[in-house]
Design an enzyme around this catalytic site. Structure first.
Site, PDB file in Angstrom:
ATOM      1  N   THR A 103     -13.880 -56.779 -19.095  1.00 27.42           N
ATOM      2  CA  THR A 103     -14.193 -55.663 -19.993  1.00 27.42           C
ATOM      3  C   THR A 103     -14.623 -56.223 -21.350  1.00 27.42           C
ATOM      4  O   THR A 103     -13.837 -56.911 -22.012  1.00 27.42           O
ATOM      5  CB  THR A 103     -12.967 -54.753 -20.158  1.00 27.42           C
ATOM      6  OG1 THR A 103     -12.497 -54.378 -18.858  1.00 27.42           O
ATOM      7  CG2 THR A 103     -13.314 -53.522 -20.972  1.00 27.42           C
ATOM      8  N   ARG A 150      -8.565 -47.437 -12.126  1.00 27.33           N
ATOM      9  CA  ARG A 150      -7.798 -46.194 -12.267  1.00 27.33           C
ATOM     10  C   ARG A 150      -6.814 -45.996 -11.127  1.00 27.33           C
ATOM     11  O   ARG A 150      -5.880 -45.186 -11.251  1.00 27.33           O
ATOM     12  CB  ARG A 150      -8.747 -44.996 -12.365  1.00 27.33           C
ATOM     13  CG  ARG A 150      -9.628 -44.765 -11.139  1.00 27.33           C
ATOM     14  CD  ARG A 150     -10.679 -43.707 -11.450  1.00 27.33           C
ATOM     15  NE  ARG A 150     -11.529 -43.388 -10.320  1.00 27.33           N
ATOM     16  CZ  ARG A 150     -12.599 -44.100  -9.954  1.00 27.33           C
ATOM     17  NH1 ARG A 150     -12.941 -45.198 -10.630  1.00 27.33           N
ATOM     18  NH2 ARG A 150     -13.340 -43.720  -8.924  1.00 27.33           N
ATOM     19  N   GLU A 236     -13.579 -39.059 -13.473  1.00 29.67           N
ATOM     20  CA  GLU A 236     -14.036 -40.192 -12.673  1.00 29.67           C
ATOM     21  C   GLU A 236     -14.037 -39.899 -11.180  1.00 29.67           C
ATOM     22  O   GLU A 236     -14.955 -40.310 -10.469  1.00 29.67           O
ATOM     23  CB  GLU A 236     -13.175 -41.427 -12.952  1.00 29.67           C
ATOM     24  CG  GLU A 236     -13.428 -42.044 -14.311  1.00 29.67           C
ATOM     25  CD  GLU A 236     -12.842 -43.445 -14.418  1.00 29.67           C
ATOM     26  OE1 GLU A 236     -13.412 -44.375 -13.821  1.00 29.67           O
ATOM     27  OE2 GLU A 236     -11.811 -43.595 -15.103  1.00 29.67           O
ATOM     28  N   HIS A 252      -2.835 -26.224 -34.494  1.00 34.33           N
ATOM     29  CA  HIS A 252      -3.299 -26.250 -35.880  1.00 34.33           C
ATOM     30  C   HIS A 252      -4.819 -26.234 -35.973  1.00 34.33           C
ATOM     31  O   HIS A 252      -5.373 -26.366 -37.060  1.00 34.33           O
ATOM     32  CB  HIS A 252      -2.733 -27.482 -36.594  1.00 34.33           C
ATOM     33  CG  HIS A 252      -1.245 -27.432 -36.743  1.00 34.33           C
ATOM     34  ND1 HIS A 252      -0.611 -26.939 -37.856  1.00 34.33           N
ATOM     35  CD2 HIS A 252      -0.260 -27.792 -35.878  1.00 34.33           C
ATOM     36  CE1 HIS A 252       0.700 -27.012 -37.685  1.00 34.33           C
ATOM     37  NE2 HIS A 252       0.936 -27.521 -36.491  1.00 34.33           N
ATOM     38  N   LYS A 346     -22.977 -50.300 -18.139  1.00 38.79           N
ATOM     39  CA  LYS A 346     -22.610 -51.713 -18.269  1.00 38.79           C
ATOM     40  C   LYS A 346     -23.819 -52.620 -18.059  1.00 38.79           C
ATOM     41  O   LYS A 346     -23.997 -53.627 -18.764  1.00 38.79           O
ATOM     42  CB  LYS A 346     -21.513 -52.068 -17.271  1.00 38.79           C
ATOM     43  CG  LYS A 346     -20.145 -51.514 -17.631  1.00 38.79           C
ATOM     44  CD  LYS A 346     -19.113 -51.944 -16.605  1.00 38.79           C
ATOM     45  CE  LYS A 346     -17.720 -51.459 -16.989  1.00 38.79           C
ATOM     46  NZ  LYS A 346     -16.707 -51.856 -15.982  1.00 38.79           N
TER      47      LYS A 346
END
Length: 354
Positions: A103, A150, A236, A252, A346
């Protein structure tokens, strides 16, 4: 369609359903890896921990951050960038987490950590990260390869948890890991494809989310990272959008954005994740928020964690989200494994030199 096993198999040629089904065994194997961790770093030599990674590897670090929030006496921060914060120094333990080991953001952050004189531990299957760390004399926790990042959450998280135990930063978690394996082993027999819709919570929830925009709500300090995990898994695996937010922050700002345009809001299907450790005021906020959006959004679904220990409850919610994301992929007739747009991105980045 969700009760048609042939259709599910045809849409899942790479076996993502099998990978999810095997999560209990993965956690057990990751626990064995964790028990054998031996590192040079000493707790007395660090005053903060920075876990740097992206995607599934970052989720593992973020789960750790939440899990140890009220247990660890030093700050634990997750970094998702090419560079590290200015406060990283020789008293910082930087854990570089990359399943592939390649990565680019994590490799860059690793070099930044090295230049700052930080103590470094890499957790990876191999790749350049392992190569660099071994060459530079840093400890490496090697985890099994062959999965989509994942689908390797057990490997990305449990060894980190055991590392914190080995360093003396938290108390032992052996009983919690044992319970987690038992809880997930039970849940997979409820969520697996062979269980029909009327008895399968994962399938019933999937049908509510189908052709809708899933909005996943968690609570700060308990289910915040799990909500993020649901979002990422749906994106994904099913190749469809999902979003998440966290109480009480969303009260909020985001809550005001539920008045128009009504035709879009009518496609929102909200999932609220509940845990026994949720702050009482946030639990009340969830109930009030549910009343405020009724009749505006498509629906609101309350999902409750299962188990006694914090770890088991966290993974019980994660596991349901994983199965829902796969069943959504089936309904959209998408193979859950490939992430073509990430691959294209990539490749394009690789063509551009600094």
């Amino acid at each position: 369609m969700l009760d048609n096993l042939e259709t599910i198999a045809q849409n899942d040629p790479s076996g993502m359903f099998e990978a999810v089904y095997n999560l209990p065994e993965q956690i057990q194997k990751a626990y064995e890896i964790g028990k054998n961790i031996s590192v040079k770093v000493k707790a007395e030599d660090i005053d903060k921990v920075v876990i740097t990674g992206l995607g599934g590897s970052a989720i593992g670090g973020n789960l750790l951050r939440v899990f140890v929030l009220d247990k660890c006496k030093i700050p634990v921060i997750v970094n998702r960038d090419y560079v590290l914060p200015a406060y990283v120094d020789s008293k910082t333990l930087v854990i570089a987490s990359s399943y592939s080991g390649n990565t680019e953001e994590t490799l860059s952050a690793y070099q930044d950590a090295k230049s700052k004189g930080a103590k470094i531990i890499a957790i990876t299957t191999g790749g350049k990260l392992k190569e660099f760390a071994e060459k530079d004399g840093f400890d490496v926790i090697t985890i099994p390869s062959g999965l989509q990042p994942r689908a390797a959450l057990g490997y990305s998280f449990i060894p980190l948890l055991m590392l914190f135990v080995k360093l003396g930063l938290i108390e032992p978690v052996d009983d919690q890991i044992e319970e987690t394996v038992k809880v997930l082993s039970d849940l997979r027999e409820r969520y697996k494809p062979e269980v029909p819709e009327e008895k399968n919570l994962a399938k019933r929830l999937t049908l509510k989310l189908w052709n809708k925009l899933p909005i996943i709500y968690g609570i700060s300090g308990t289910t915040e990272v799990i909500a993020e995990r649901w979002k990422g898994q749906i994106c994904e695996n099913s190749k469809s959008p999902a979003y998440f937010n966290v109480f009480s922050e969303l009260n909020h700002n985001e809550i005001v954005g539920t008045e128009s345009p009504k035709h879009i809001l009518g496609l929102f299907e909200i999932v609220m994740l509940h845990d026994t450790e949720d702050h009482k005021r946030n639990a009340i906020r969830m109930d009030i928020t549910k009343d405020l959006v009724k009749g505006v959004v498509s629906g609101v679904n309350d999902i409750y964690s299962i188990g006694n220990s914090r770890l088991a409850r966290m993974f019980s919610l994660i596991y349901l989200g994983d199965y829902v994301s796969l069943y959504l992929a089936t309904l959209y007739q998408n193979d859950p494994t490939p992430v073509k747009k990430i691959d294209i991105l990539k490749n394009k980045l690789a063509e551009i030199k600094d």
